[in-house]
Design a protein around this motif. Structure first.
Motif, PDB file in Angstrom:
ATOM      1  N   GLY A 216      48.437  43.098  50.284  1.00 24.54           N
ATOM      2  CA  GLY A 216      48.932  43.538  48.982  1.00 24.54           C
ATOM      3  C   GLY A 216      50.082  44.525  49.018  1.00 24.54           C
ATOM      4  O   GLY A 216      50.371  45.176  48.021  1.00 24.54           O
TER       5      GLY A 216
ATOM      6  N   THR B 130      53.660  45.563  48.551  1.00 22.53           N
ATOM      7  CA  THR B 130      54.787  44.989  47.809  1.00 22.53           C
ATOM      8  C   THR B 130      56.075  45.180  48.613  1.00 22.53           C
ATOM      9  O   THR B 130      56.118  46.000  49.537  1.00 22.53           O
ATOM     10  CB  THR B 130      54.950  45.682  46.449  1.00 22.53           C
ATOM     11  OG1 THR B 130      55.241  47.063  46.689  1.00 22.53           O
ATOM     12  CG2 THR B 130      53.691  45.563  45.598  1.00 22.53           C
ATOM     13  N   PRO B 131      57.140  44.446  48.259  1.00 21.27           N
ATOM     14  CA  PRO B 131      58.418  44.630  48.967  1.00 21.27           C
ATOM     15  C   PRO B 131      58.896  46.079  48.921  1.00 21.27           C
ATOM     16  O   PRO B 131      59.411  46.604  49.909  1.00 21.27           O
ATOM     17  CB  PRO B 131      59.372  43.703  48.204  1.00 21.27           C
ATOM     18  CG  PRO B 131      58.485  42.622  47.678  1.00 21.27           C
ATOM     19  CD  PRO B 131      57.200  43.302  47.332  1.00 21.27           C
TER      20      PRO B 131
ATOM     21  N   GLU C 281      57.619  38.095  44.742  1.00 27.33           N
ATOM     22  CA  GLU C 281      56.995  38.720  45.911  1.00 27.33           C
ATOM     23  C   GLU C 281      56.144  39.933  45.532  1.00 27.33           C
ATOM     24  O   GLU C 281      55.016  40.092  45.978  1.00 27.33           O
ATOM     25  CB  GLU C 281      58.066  39.146  46.921  1.00 27.33           C
ATOM     26  CG  GLU C 281      58.471  38.050  47.882  1.00 27.33           C
ATOM     27  CD  GLU C 281      57.356  37.633  48.834  1.00 27.33           C
ATOM     28  OE1 GLU C 281      56.727  38.522  49.438  1.00 27.33           O
ATOM     29  OE2 GLU C 281      57.092  36.425  48.945  1.00 27.33           O
ATOM     30  N   ALA C 282      56.701  40.815  44.687  1.00 25.56           N
ATOM     31  CA  ALA C 282      55.983  42.053  44.337  1.00 25.56           C
ATOM     32  C   ALA C 282      54.742  41.734  43.501  1.00 25.56           C
ATOM     33  O   ALA C 282      53.652  42.256  43.764  1.00 25.56           O
ATOM     34  CB  ALA C 282      56.904  42.993  43.572  1.00 25.56           C
TER      35      ALA C 282
ATOM     36  N   ALA D  17      52.076  40.279  45.613  1.00 28.81           N
ATOM     37  CA  ALA D  17      51.358  41.295  46.397  1.00 28.81           C
ATOM     38  C   ALA D  17      50.325  42.001  45.520  1.00 28.81           C
ATOM     39  O   ALA D  17      49.183  42.234  45.943  1.00 28.81           O
ATOM     40  CB  ALA D  17      52.352  42.307  46.968  1.00 28.81           C
ATOM     41  N   ARG D  18      50.740  42.337  44.297  1.00 28.31           N
ATOM     42  CA  ARG D  18      49.802  43.020  43.375  1.00 28.31           C
ATOM     43  C   ARG D  18      48.629  42.108  43.016  1.00 28.31           C
ATOM     44  O   ARG D  18      47.495  42.550  42.908  1.00 28.31           O
ATOM     45  CB  ARG D  18      50.557  43.475  42.121  1.00 28.31           C
ATOM     46  CG  ARG D  18      51.382  44.748  42.351  1.00 28.31           C
ATOM     47  CD  ARG D  18      51.871  45.331  41.030  1.00 28.31           C
ATOM     48  NE  ARG D  18      52.919  44.504  40.459  1.00 28.31           N
ATOM     49  CZ  ARG D  18      54.215  44.664  40.712  1.00 28.31           C
ATOM     50  NH1 ARG D  18      54.618  45.617  41.539  1.00 28.31           N
ATOM     51  NH2 ARG D  18      55.107  43.883  40.153  1.00 28.31           N
TER      52      ARG D  18
END
Lengths: 789, 229
Positions: free
Chosen positions: A694, A696-697, B75-76, B79-80
């Protein structure tokens, strides 16, 4: 293409970042070294080269009317003379400035052409004077006003009718034989029936290495003319001492920068190639497993490193020479030389040296890989060894910062040697900038020390004298004599609105027990003499019976601040106490400064011949001088504003500082980039895990950037400290070699805020170098990262 | 009937010029199900798991998990999404060697912004439940395979995910450790955890899954609610 060649090409292609970094680092290192080396060569004895190019005059002789032209012409046959030029008629003239104020007098020489067997004057603008009414101005003349444009028309003050003269050219004479040149007929026209003030003869000697040799030639020349006809003679050794004193400042600066650049280039190249070997070792292991011999492996790796290094070296030589040309244009202007800056042996030496460094470093690293067993080579360098840096991870995990940041902060400790490389790169970059800025500031302050007054008050009438050319603190070195009414001048200065302070100066010669020869003593009067000098130790004059001197005086006399010396002035012994040491390069540091009242018992009539005036902040010096001029006119004095233009040498140093600093910082940044790329590549699988969990960039970017924060801070702190130490060491060496102790006000140029900023500069270099790999890490797809072995 | 937790519609995933890894595959998984994805190598099992986890995107079709259009995420956001809704267990554990067991487990929660103290409490609780709490301060390198996979499961459960995805969770374990992990997953499912696991291990599928999906050449070859026998 051979198997080896394909392996080399594939290796270079596979490590594109390292290939680019090696190319860039070699390019910048070679550019910097070519620039520094070429300038070093060009600045080595620049006066001597300019003197040689211009066939400079070893002896510039001034003859009075007692000598005939025929006698002067035949003086060229005197013993020890190899060539001569002249006789040239000379005179002293003043031109009128704004508001009708006379400018300081100029020594004008009548020459029909700039060339000849001696003193081949270099025209830097315009053309030579070919007719009456035309004048060629010397670039380093005593005219210290704003730059003069070709075509400017001046009014000559002295001759009847105030004739006009047009500036048709600007020229340089390294021998400083005149302030301006006109046609011989023009001198005759200005001097009229009384004839020229004298004639100038320029001589080149068969040997002129020592003062005694020049003096012997002078005596031989004097013997060819009637007694007293030779009224003055200036040795080239004196002129050279004056010129080289300034040029010498550039040499240690360049040496220091050159050493810094070379050491840093070696470090970065070594670091880059060692890093490339580290990541390439596994590939080398595979090549060996496939049948490559150790020698082939070494050659393959050398080729992989040398291919971009050769490209970088070639590009660097081109770039270095391209950069040298405009910088040398300034030194050419400064010394009247005509170097194009391309020095082939420097190019060859630098490029060859860089390639040797690359070869040796790559060979050492590749040889290590070559000795490895294939199975070990394949397994090497993939992940940090267990246990390394775990304590740091545990520690940073407890720091109350976002987790990505604390993860990044621990990274440097997993690869301490590699992190040491980053610290060193950043430290060198920061040290270079700190050192460069500090040294440039100090050199500027040294230059400024000669230019602290805003306005000079000088006598309106002048007396001509031979060899009076050349700029200096005083506009009339041979002096027109004292001001006729110094008390009136003081009254006018103090009454003038905007006066900040003033000091009057009178010059005389005294002898000091224990020192051979007479010493120039500047007797001061006024409210703030201390303003015009920088103290090294002790205190400024507070009354009569005190003197302030420079380090060379103290060394020569074997005295210290607080000691007492006996000055003999016109046969009268005067006891004075040394109350302070001052930074004063005039008269090679042997000048004595004292209160006018100290010398009164020996010279009751001694009075100031010049006043240096400082204006209050916010007061325009030109307007002030114009106002003061009105009050001084009836007192036979003139007020001349001092131009505070940036010294050309300071400009050169500033240019080099900016250029070399940027280069070294870029090299440092590339060093960081390379290491962070290596680090990120090695951690790419972990990166995938983080992302899968998880991250993030943005958090990934934070983690990578954070991984260089500690090294950036440490490197910055070390670099700032090393830079300060280097600046002090180099300044001390420069001062020491010249026999001077530099005052703290010149050495201590860093404020705490500046030091903090320099230290933080390391952080900027680190973050700048890490940005690209951080972006790459952030953009890496999770699946790809997870699949990476 | 409850709404599906996972819904794939006509999903195709192509890599370069090769044949599609998944071909117009449709699949739904409801909350509380434990689904085993079976199939030979190259059948598209891992690709399917990656699409559900938001690690990869379909070439065509849609992937919706817990109401989130996973195929549309950047992408962000992806990820979340993962840290909020997905727990991932890998074949080779993928524990971070330079972090302690506790730090590994706490990581997803800390990335989500949970305070260290709260994360520590949750990690301790999970490590205790999974029987590896005594290794909390140790580094993963010192643990056995089974213990490492338990730690990995603890890490996957850290943010209380709606869905646990396991990619060959027993593939790198010896038989005893495999059984241990199998029992753990069964217990988790019994507690209501939705699980999708990719495996070659028929025993694992038989004991843990309430439903099996057979993939062949990127298509669903069989979808049975009865465990494979």
């Amino acid at each position: 293409m051979s198997t080896l060649g394909r392996a080399v090409r594939a290796g270079a292609g596979r490590h594109r970042v390292q290939t680019v970094v090696i190319t860039m680092v070699v390019l910048i290192a070679v550019t910097s070294a070519v620039l520094g080396g070429s300038l070093l060569v060009a600045s080595r004895a620049p006066f001597d080269r300019a003197f040689g190019q211009q066939q400079g005059a070893h002896l510039t002789a001034q003859f009075g009317p007692a000598a005939t032209v025929a006698q002067l012409t035949s003086s060229a046959g005197a013993a020890g003379i190899s060539a001569a030029a002249g006789p040239f008629p000379t005179t002293q003239v003043s031109t009128l400035g704004p508001g009708g104020r006379p400018r300081p007098p100029m020594t004008v020489v009548g020459r029909s052409a700039p060339d000849g067997p001696v003193d081949q004057v270099t025209l830097t603008a315009g053309r030579w004077a070919t007719a009456p009414g035309e004048l060629v101005l010397a670039e380093d003349s005593r005219f210290r006003g704003p730059p003069v444009k070709i075509g400017t028309v001046w009014t000559v003050a002295d001759p009847p009718g105030s004739p006009a003269v047009t500036v048709v050219g600007i020229a340089r004479s390294v021998s400083r034989t005149a302030d301006a040149w006109v046609t011989p007929e023009q001198v005759t026209a200005w001097t009229g029936e009384r004839g020229p003030a004298g004639y100038q003869m320029l001589y080149r000697l068969t040997v002129a290495d020592t003062a005694a040799q020049v003096e012997a030639a002078r005596a031989a020349i004097a013997a060819t003319v009637p007694a007293g006809a030779l009224t003055g003679a200036v040795s080239w050794l004196v002129t050279r001492q004056d010129a080289v004193g300034q040029a010498a400042l550039l040499v240690p600066f360049l040496i220091a920068f050159g050493v810094l650049g070379v050491v840093m280039a070696v470090l970065i190249i070594g670091n880059v190639i060692a890093g490339a070997v580290s990541t390439g070792t596994r590939r080398i292991g595979i090549l060996k497993a496939l049948g490559f011999t150790p020698a082939q492996v070494v050659r393959a790796y050398l080729g992989q490193a040398l291919m971009p290094a050769v490209a970088g070296a070639v590009l660097g030589v081109v770039a270095g020479n391209l950069l040298t040309v405009p910088v040398l244009a300034q030194t050419n202007r400064l010394y009247g030389t005509s170097d194009n800056g391309v020095t082939l042996w420097v190019d060859a030496l630098v490029a060859g040296g860089a390639l040797v460094v690359v070869t040796l470093t790559a060979w050492a690293a590749a040889a290590r890989a070559g000795r490895l067993r294939s199975v070990d080579a394949i397994a090497v360098g993939r992940t940090p060894r267990p246990g390394r840096g775990q304590w740091a991870s545990r520690l940073t995990g407890r720091i109350p910062v976002p987790r990505p940041m604390s993860l990044g902060l621990a990274h440097p400790f997993a690869r301490p040697l590699r992190s040491g490389g980053i610290v060193a790169a950043i430290a060198f970059g920061t040290a270079a900038v700190t050192f460069a800025v500090g040294l440039a500031t100090s050199l500027s302050l040294i230059q400024e020390a000669e230019d602290l007054a805003d306005v000079q008050v000088v006598p309106r009438m002048e007396a001509p004298g031979p060899g009076a050319g050349g700029p200096g603190r005083e506009p009339m070195p041979n002096g027109p004599g004292p001001l006729t009414d110094p008390a009136g001048v003081v009254a006018a200065i103090t009454a003038q609105a905007g006066t900040g302070g003033y000091v009057g100066q009178a010059r005389t010669e005294v002898t000091v027990a224990g020192i051979t020869g007479s010493l120039t003593t500047v007797a001061l009067t006024g409210t703030d003499g201390a303003r015009y000098y920088r103290m090294v130790s002790g205190s400024w004059l507070t009354g009569p019976g005190q003197i302030v001197v420079s380090t060379p005086f103290l060394t020569a006399a074997g005295k210290e601040v607080g000691d007492t010396v006996v000055l003999t002035d016109h046969g009268t012994d005067l006891t004075a106490r040394i109350v302070g040491e001052v930074f004063n390069t005039d008269d090679k540091g042997m000048q004595i400064l004292t209160d006018l009242a100290t010398l009164r018992p020996a010279e009751p009539g001694l009075s100031p011949e010049i006043f240096l005036v400082s204006v209050r902040p916010g007061t325009d010096a030109a307007t002030y001088a114009s106002g003061l001029e009105t009050a001084l006119r009836s007192l036979g004095a003139a007020a001349v504003p001092v131009e505070h233009g940036t010294d050309e040498l300071v400009l050169i140093i500033d240019t080099l500082t900016a250029l070399l600093s940027v280069m070294l910082v870029v090299v440092a940044g590339l060093g960081v980039l390379n290491v962070v790329v290596l680090d990120t590549r090695e951690r790419v699988h972990d990166l995938g895990v983080h992302k899968a969990l998880g991250m993030t960039p943005r958090q990934t970017t934070t983690m990578v950037i954070s991984s260089v924060l500690v090294t950036g801070l440490i490197g910055g702190a070390i670099g700032a400290a090393v830079g300060v130490a280097l600046q002090r060491a180099v300044l001390g060496a420069m001062g020491g070699s010249a026999g001077f102790t530099l005052p703290a006000s010149i050495v201590d140029v860093y404020s705490p805020t500046e030091l903090l900023l320099f230290g933080l500069g390391g952080l900027v270099i680190a973050v700048g170098g890490a940005l690209l790999p951080a972006g790459w890490a952030a953009g890496t797809r999770t699946v790809t990262a997870l699949r990476t072995e | 009937m409850t709404a599906p937790l996972i819904e794939l519609r006509d999903v195709t995933r192509r890599y370069d010029d090769g044949p599609p890894a998944l071909r117009e595959l449709s699949l739904t998984v409801r909350p509380g199900e434990s689904v085993a994805i079976l199939g030979p190598s190259g059948s598209g099992k891992s690709t399917l798991l990656n699409l559900i986890a938001g690690l990869d995107r379909p070439s065509t079709g849609t992937v919706t998990v817990d109401g989130v259009a996973v195929d549309k995420l950047g992408e962000a956001a992806s990820a979340r999404y993962r840290r909020a809704r997905i727990g991932l267990v890998f074949q080779f554990f993928n524990l971070l060697d330079d972090l302690t067991v506790a730090d590994n487990v706490m990581l997803p929660a800390q990335l989500a912004g949970m305070a260290r103290a709260a994360a520590q409490r949750r990690a301790t609780e999970l490590l205790t439940v999974l029987g590896v709490d005594r290794h909390a301060a140790a580094y993963p390198g010192r643990l056995s395979g089974g213990e490492r996979q338990r730690v990995a499961v603890a890490r996957a459960l850290m943010n209380r995910p709606a869905l646990l995805l396991a990619d060959e969770p027993t593939g790198a374990l010896d038989t005893a450790a495999g059984v241990e992990v199998q029992r753990l997953l069964t217990e988790l499912h019994a507690d209501g955890q939705t699980i999708v696991l990719v495996t070659h291990d028929l025993a694992l599928a038989e004991n843990c899954a309430t439903r099996t999906v057979q993939l062949r050449d990127g298509r669903v070859a069989a979808d049975t609610t009865a465990p494979v026998r």
